[in-house]
Design an enzyme around this catalytic site. Sequence first.
Site, PDB file in Angstrom:
ATOM      1  N   ASP A   1     -27.863  38.740 -29.550  1.00 55.76           N
ATOM      2  CA  ASP A   1     -28.439  40.080 -29.378  1.00 55.76           C
ATOM      3  C   ASP A   1     -27.357  40.993 -28.816  1.00 55.76           C
ATOM      4  O   ASP A   1     -26.832  40.747 -27.729  1.00 55.76           O
ATOM      5  CB  ASP A   1     -29.628  39.960 -28.407  1.00 55.76           C
ATOM      6  CG  ASP A   1     -30.310  41.290 -28.112  1.00 55.76           C
ATOM      7  OD1 ASP A   1     -30.007  42.288 -28.783  1.00 55.76           O
ATOM      8  OD2 ASP A   1     -31.166  41.294 -27.206  1.00 55.76           O
TER       9      ASP A   1
ATOM     10  N   GLY B   1     -24.830  44.435 -30.623  1.00 57.09           N
ATOM     11  CA  GLY B   1     -23.696  44.740 -31.490  1.00 57.09           C
ATOM     12  C   GLY B   1     -23.685  43.992 -32.812  1.00 57.09           C
ATOM     13  O   GLY B   1     -22.627  43.857 -33.430  1.00 57.09           O
TER      14      GLY B   1
ATOM     15  N   HIS C   1     -38.220  42.651 -32.338  1.00 59.95           N
ATOM     16  CA  HIS C   1     -37.664  42.335 -31.018  1.00 59.95           C
ATOM     17  C   HIS C   1     -38.009  43.480 -30.061  1.00 59.95           C
ATOM     18  O   HIS C   1     -37.657  44.636 -30.318  1.00 59.95           O
ATOM     19  CB  HIS C   1     -36.151  42.159 -31.160  1.00 59.95           C
ATOM     20  CG  HIS C   1     -35.437  41.792 -29.909  1.00 59.95           C
ATOM     21  ND1 HIS C   1     -35.319  40.487 -29.479  1.00 59.95           N
ATOM     22  CD2 HIS C   1     -34.771  42.540 -29.005  1.00 59.95           C
ATOM     23  CE1 HIS C   1     -34.607  40.451 -28.352  1.00 59.95           C
ATOM     24  NE2 HIS C   1     -34.258  41.696 -28.040  1.00 59.95           N
TER      25      HIS C   1
ATOM     26  N   HIS D   1     -38.215  40.274 -25.334  1.00 60.74           N
ATOM     27  CA  HIS D   1     -37.028  39.978 -24.515  1.00 60.74           C
ATOM     28  C   HIS D   1     -37.206  40.680 -23.181  1.00 60.74           C
ATOM     29  O   HIS D   1     -37.126  41.910 -23.112  1.00 60.74           O
ATOM     30  CB  HIS D   1     -35.781  40.480 -25.266  1.00 60.74           C
ATOM     31  CG  HIS D   1     -34.503  40.334 -24.523  1.00 60.74           C
ATOM     32  ND1 HIS D   1     -33.332  40.980 -24.914  1.00 60.74           N
ATOM     33  CD2 HIS D   1     -34.163  39.619 -23.420  1.00 60.74           C
ATOM     34  CE1 HIS D   1     -32.353  40.670 -24.082  1.00 60.74           C
ATOM     35  NE2 HIS D   1     -32.829  39.858 -23.160  1.00 60.74           N
TER      36      HIS D   1
ATOM     37  N   SER E   1     -29.320  49.170 -33.470  1.00 67.59           N
ATOM     38  CA  SER E   1     -28.770  50.388 -34.068  1.00 67.59           C
ATOM     39  C   SER E   1     -28.348  50.185 -35.520  1.00 67.59           C
ATOM     40  O   SER E   1     -28.440  51.115 -36.315  1.00 67.59           O
ATOM     41  CB  SER E   1     -27.612  50.921 -33.222  1.00 67.59           C
ATOM     42  OG  SER E   1     -26.758  49.896 -32.836  1.00 67.59           O
TER      43      SER E   1
ATOM     44  N   MET F   1     -35.972  41.804 -19.822  1.00 66.82           N
ATOM     45  CA  MET F   1     -34.820  42.056 -18.933  1.00 66.82           C
ATOM     46  C   MET F   1     -35.385  42.592 -17.632  1.00 66.82           C
ATOM     47  O   MET F   1     -35.289  43.786 -17.318  1.00 66.82           O
ATOM     48  CB  MET F   1     -33.850  43.037 -19.604  1.00 66.82           C
ATOM     49  CG  MET F   1     -33.062  42.370 -20.730  1.00 66.82           C
ATOM     50  SD  MET F   1     -32.376  43.572 -21.877  1.00 66.82           S
ATOM     51  CE  MET F   1     -33.810  43.792 -22.902  1.00 66.82           C
TER      52      MET F   1
ATOM     53  N   ASP G   1     -37.634  44.952 -26.347  1.00 70.61           N
ATOM     54  CA  ASP G   1     -36.830  44.886 -25.122  1.00 70.61           C
ATOM     55  C   ASP G   1     -37.588  45.501 -23.950  1.00 70.61           C
ATOM     56  O   ASP G   1     -37.753  46.719 -23.879  1.00 70.61           O
ATOM     57  CB  ASP G   1     -35.512  45.646 -25.335  1.00 70.61           C
ATOM     58  CG  ASP G   1     -34.567  44.905 -26.252  1.00 70.61           C
ATOM     59  OD1 ASP G   1     -34.274  43.732 -25.968  1.00 70.61           O
ATOM     60  OD2 ASP G   1     -34.123  45.495 -27.259  1.00 70.61           O
TER      61      ASP G   1
ATOM     62  N   SER H   1     -34.425  45.273 -33.292  1.00 69.76           N
ATOM     63  CA  SER H   1     -34.808  45.686 -31.940  1.00 69.76           C
ATOM     64  C   SER H   1     -35.385  47.082 -31.984  1.00 69.76           C
ATOM     65  O   SER H   1     -34.698  48.041 -32.359  1.00 69.76           O
ATOM     66  CB  SER H   1     -33.599  45.664 -31.011  1.00 69.76           C
ATOM     67  OG  SER H   1     -33.928  46.349 -29.821  1.00 69.76           O
TER      68      SER H   1
ATOM     69  N   GLY I   1     -29.088  45.997 -21.427  1.00 71.11           N
ATOM     70  CA  GLY I   1     -29.463  47.292 -20.853  1.00 71.11           C
ATOM     71  C   GLY I   1     -29.516  48.424 -21.866  1.00 71.11           C
ATOM     72  O   GLY I   1     -30.362  49.297 -21.756  1.00 71.11           O
TER      73      GLY I   1
ATOM     74  N   MET J   1     -26.500  36.532 -25.065  1.00 66.78           N
ATOM     75  CA  MET J   1     -26.258  37.976 -25.179  1.00 66.78           C
ATOM     76  C   MET J   1     -24.815  38.232 -25.604  1.00 66.78           C
ATOM     77  O   MET J   1     -23.878  37.677 -25.025  1.00 66.78           O
ATOM     78  CB  MET J   1     -26.518  38.676 -23.843  1.00 66.78           C
ATOM     79  CG  MET J   1     -27.969  38.730 -23.412  1.00 66.78           C
ATOM     80  SD  MET J   1     -29.069  39.632 -24.526  1.00 66.78           S
ATOM     81  CE  MET J   1     -28.364  41.281 -24.515  1.00 66.78           C
TER      82      MET J   1
ATOM     83  N   MET K   1     -37.479  46.399 -20.165  1.00 63.20           N
ATOM     84  CA  MET K   1     -36.486  46.616 -19.092  1.00 63.20           C
ATOM     85  C   MET K   1     -37.170  47.274 -17.908  1.00 63.20           C
ATOM     86  O   MET K   1     -37.965  48.204 -18.085  1.00 63.20           O
ATOM     87  CB  MET K   1     -35.364  47.523 -19.593  1.00 63.20           C
ATOM     88  CG  MET K   1     -34.684  47.045 -20.861  1.00 63.20           C
ATOM     89  SD  MET K   1     -33.256  48.077 -21.218  1.00 63.20           S
ATOM     90  CE  MET K   1     -32.815  47.470 -22.857  1.00 63.20           C
TER      91      MET K   1
HETATM   92  C1  DX5 Z   1     -29.727  45.291 -25.192  1.00 65.19           C
HETATM   93  C2  DX5 Z   1     -30.957  44.813 -25.922  1.00 65.19           C
HETATM   94  C3  DX5 Z   1     -30.763  44.726 -27.374  1.00 65.19           C
HETATM   95  C4  DX5 Z   1     -30.414  46.034 -28.049  1.00 65.19           C
HETATM   96  C5  DX5 Z   1     -29.489  45.720 -29.170  1.00 65.19           C
HETATM   97  O1  DX5 Z   1     -29.877  45.056 -23.844  1.00 65.19           O
HETATM   98  O2  DX5 Z   1     -31.340  43.542 -25.454  1.00 65.19           O
HETATM   99  O3  DX5 Z   1     -31.877  44.099 -28.009  1.00 65.19           O
HETATM  100  O4  DX5 Z   1     -31.513  46.729 -28.553  1.00 65.19           O
HETATM  101  O5  DX5 Z   1     -29.071  46.915 -29.732  1.00 65.19           O
HETATM  102  P1  DX5 Z   1     -27.816  46.978 -30.715  1.00 65.19           P
HETATM  103  O6  DX5 Z   1     -28.125  46.130 -31.890  1.00 65.19           O
HETATM  104  O7  DX5 Z   1     -27.727  48.422 -31.022  1.00 65.19           O
HETATM  105  O8  DX5 Z   1     -26.618  46.464 -29.941  1.00 65.19           O
HETATM  106 ZN    ZN Z   2     -32.837  42.420 -26.625  1.00 71.67          ZN
END
Ligand code: DX5
Ligand code: ZN
Length: 222
Positions: A173, A175, A31, A64, A196, A66, A33, A8, A140, A135, A35
């Site tokens: 997706d 953690g 990936h 993705h 991360s 959101m 994101d 991501s 977020g 998820m 938002m």
């Molecule tokens: C969270 C995103 C994820 C995020 C995951 O809302 O959709 O894609 O970047 O980040 P990590 O892998 O650090 O949890």
């Molecule tokens: Zn995501």
Amino acid sequence: MDVRINPSILSADFVNMQRDLERISNADYAHVDVMDNHFVPNLTFGPQMVQRIQETSPIPLDVHLMISDPDRWAPGYAELGVFSVTFHLEAAGDPVALARSLRARGSRAGVAIKPDTPVDALLDIVQEFDQILVMTVEPGFGGQSFMPTVLPKLGELTRAISAQGCDVWLQVDGGVTEETIVQAAEAGADTFVAGSSVFGHASPDLAIDALRLAAGEHVHAR
Ligand code: DX5
Ligand code: ZN
């Protein structure tokens, strides 16, 4: 069974995006994101930024969304030529019509569910999608802890997908680390987003290899 590792770029350096995309060239998909500060309390990229990332990235994009009202906005992302567009079930008015519209525009169609959203509404329509995203954190933000309580949803989806004889990727997706990826793979996931744990590593390419290896030993054959 294939394992897909999708870093991501939410955890990349936004002003060194091209450099960071090159650092993950051994991944399957990047990936992205999106938002809107409405569906989730955070704001990232819009279509112009996704278009430049699409033109720059050495690997295809897994977008993705959101965002609220994906019925209106998601088809425009598919038209950018990205590999896949995933919208949230909670935000969609007509998820089946939207998935068909994404496919008609040449992208794969994905649907995502938040940790508290049950899978029930998806079980009879899995064949309408190329990917279902479960998820494993509240959407977020990056850097949150993996929620193993959502994993039984992957088993329910796996059974529905095999009953209907279709090929739908199951993505997780949030953690995802070298440790949690094992639980997700055992539960039925085959496509793993990690922010991360990849970009927080001194060598993102080595982090990707380690995730792929850890998942590969546990992913199910379908
Ligand atoms: C969270 C995103 C994820 C995020 C995951 O809302 O959709 O894609 O970047 O980040 P990590 O892998 O650090 O949890
Ligand atoms: Zn995501």
